[in-house]
Design a protein around this motif. Structure first.
Motif, PDB file in Angstrom:
ATOM      1  N   CYS A  97       1.177  -1.153  -0.231  1.00 45.14           N
ATOM      2  CA  CYS A  97      -0.131  -0.110  -0.028  1.00 45.14           C
ATOM      3  C   CYS A  97       0.914   1.166  -0.572  1.00 45.14           C
ATOM      4  N   ARG A  98       1.874   1.253   0.323  1.00 45.18           N
ATOM      5  CA  ARG A  98       3.114   2.609   0.320  1.00 45.18           C
ATOM      6  C   ARG A  98       3.072   2.871  -0.874  1.00 45.18           C
ATOM      7  N   GLN A  99       4.333   1.655  -1.477  1.00 43.36           N
ATOM      8  CA  GLN A  99       3.981   2.235  -2.743  1.00 43.36           C
ATOM      9  C   GLN A  99       3.179   2.053  -3.857  1.00 43.36           C
ATOM     10  N   VAL A 100       1.684   1.873  -3.286  1.00 48.48           N
ATOM     11  CA  VAL A 100       0.464   2.717  -4.948  1.00 48.48           C
ATOM     12  C   VAL A 100       0.471   3.797  -4.276  1.00 48.48           C
ATOM     13  N   MET A 101       0.873   4.401  -2.393  1.00 49.28           N
ATOM     14  CA  MET A 101       0.805   6.121  -2.559  1.00 49.28           C
ATOM     15  C   MET A 101       2.070   6.428  -3.112  1.00 49.28           C
ATOM     16  N   MET A 102       2.708   5.760  -3.004  1.00 48.66           N
ATOM     17  CA  MET A 102       4.228   6.324  -3.784  1.00 48.66           C
ATOM     18  C   MET A 102       3.480   6.786  -5.656  1.00 48.66           C
ATOM     19  N   GLU A 103       2.494   6.175  -5.838  1.00 46.60           N
ATOM     20  CA  GLU A 103       2.417   5.906  -7.946  1.00 46.60           C
ATOM     21  C   GLU A 103       1.746   7.478  -7.169  1.00 46.60           C
ATOM     22  N   PHE A 104       0.906   7.764  -6.695  1.00 49.90           N
ATOM     23  CA  PHE A 104       0.242   8.864  -7.027  1.00 49.90           C
ATOM     24  C   PHE A 104       0.075  10.157  -5.942  1.00 49.90           C
ATOM     25  N   CYS A 105       1.236  10.325  -4.474  1.00 50.47           N
ATOM     26  CA  CYS A 105       1.224  11.048  -4.107  1.00 50.47           C
ATOM     27  C   CYS A 105       2.423  11.297  -4.342  1.00 50.47           C
ATOM     28  N   ASP A 106       2.303  12.696  -3.466  1.00 44.57           N
ATOM     29  CA  ASP A 106       3.469  13.068  -2.851  1.00 44.57           C
ATOM     30  C   ASP A 106       4.511  12.719  -1.938  1.00 44.57           C
ATOM     31  N   PRO A 107       5.678  12.448  -1.325  1.00 51.02           N
ATOM     32  CA  PRO A 107       6.082  11.381  -0.290  1.00 51.02           C
ATOM     33  C   PRO A 107       5.963  12.526   0.496  1.00 51.02           C
ATOM     34  N   GLU A 108       6.678  14.081   0.158  1.00 53.15           N
ATOM     35  CA  GLU A 108       6.927  15.193   1.145  1.00 53.15           C
ATOM     36  C   GLU A 108       5.400  15.678   1.771  1.00 53.15           C
ATOM     37  N   GLU A 109       4.761  15.353   1.096  1.00 56.30           N
ATOM     38  CA  GLU A 109       3.665  15.824   1.481  1.00 56.30           C
ATOM     39  C   GLU A 109       1.925  15.469   1.586  1.00 56.30           C
ATOM     40  N   PHE A 110       2.059  14.375   1.346  1.00 54.15           N
ATOM     41  CA  PHE A 110       1.133  13.198   2.003  1.00 54.15           C
ATOM     42  C   PHE A 110       0.893  12.464   2.872  1.00 54.15           C
ATOM     43  N   GLU A 111      -0.288  12.893   4.252  1.00 52.21           N
ATOM     44  CA  GLU A 111      -0.115  13.115   4.962  1.00 52.21           C
ATOM     45  C   GLU A 111      -1.314  11.105   5.238  1.00 52.21           C
TER      46      GLU A 111
END
Ligand code: THU
Length: 142
Positions: A97-111
């Motif tokens: 799931c972290r990897q799926v978040m990485m696909e669509f979200c800015d890691p510096e911003e996504f909470e």
């Protein structure tokens, strides 16, 4: 930064998903509420399978609902979970799931909001949970 009212709404929404989780094998219920940048909230629950590997986590259910509806920009996700739906500890997202978040979200911003209830939550940035993640930027040509 997600405001307090929005956080409360996400926690409540994630908790409401626990009732829908399909968990005949683990009994571990997970609910998620994904906030898109356009203000829409996408819900998700975990959905298990007798063959085990086709099981889907609550977070990915929420992401895939959003993306399949044309929404690909997100600001936060709230995750709650526990055995039999009893929330005693935080439920951090699994590696997939972290990897799926990485696909669509800015890691510096996504909470990522981990909660056990309205008064007990912790907010982490994706970069804290997936340091030096591999994402779309790594495949950019030039
Ligand atoms: N699970 C999630 O839905 N999200 C997570 O990030 C952790 C694990 C689910 C998968 C499975 O249905 C159950 O929790 C036990 O692993």
């Amino acid at each position: 930064m997600t405001d307090k009212a929005q956080i409360q709404r996400l926690i409540e929404t994630a908790e409401a998903q626990l009732a829908y989780s399909y968990v005949p094998y683990s009994g571990f219920r997970v609910g998620a509420a994904l906030l898109a940048k356009n203000g829409s909230v996408y819900t998700g629950c975990n959905i298990e399978n007798a063959a085990y590997t086709p099981s889907n986590c609550a977070e990915r259910t929420a992401f895939f609902k959003a993306v399949s509806g044309g929404v690909k920009e997100f600001s936060a996700i709230c995750i709650v979970g526990g055995q039999d739906g009893v929330l005693t500890e935080y439920t951090p997202p699994c590696g997939v799931c972290r990897q799926v978040m990485m696909e669509f979200c800015d890691p510096e911003e996504f909470e990522i909001i981990l909660a056990t209830g309205a008064e007990d939550y912790r907010i982490l940035k994706l970069k804290e949970l997936l340091p030096m993640g591999f994402g779309p930027g790594n495949l950019r040509k030039e």
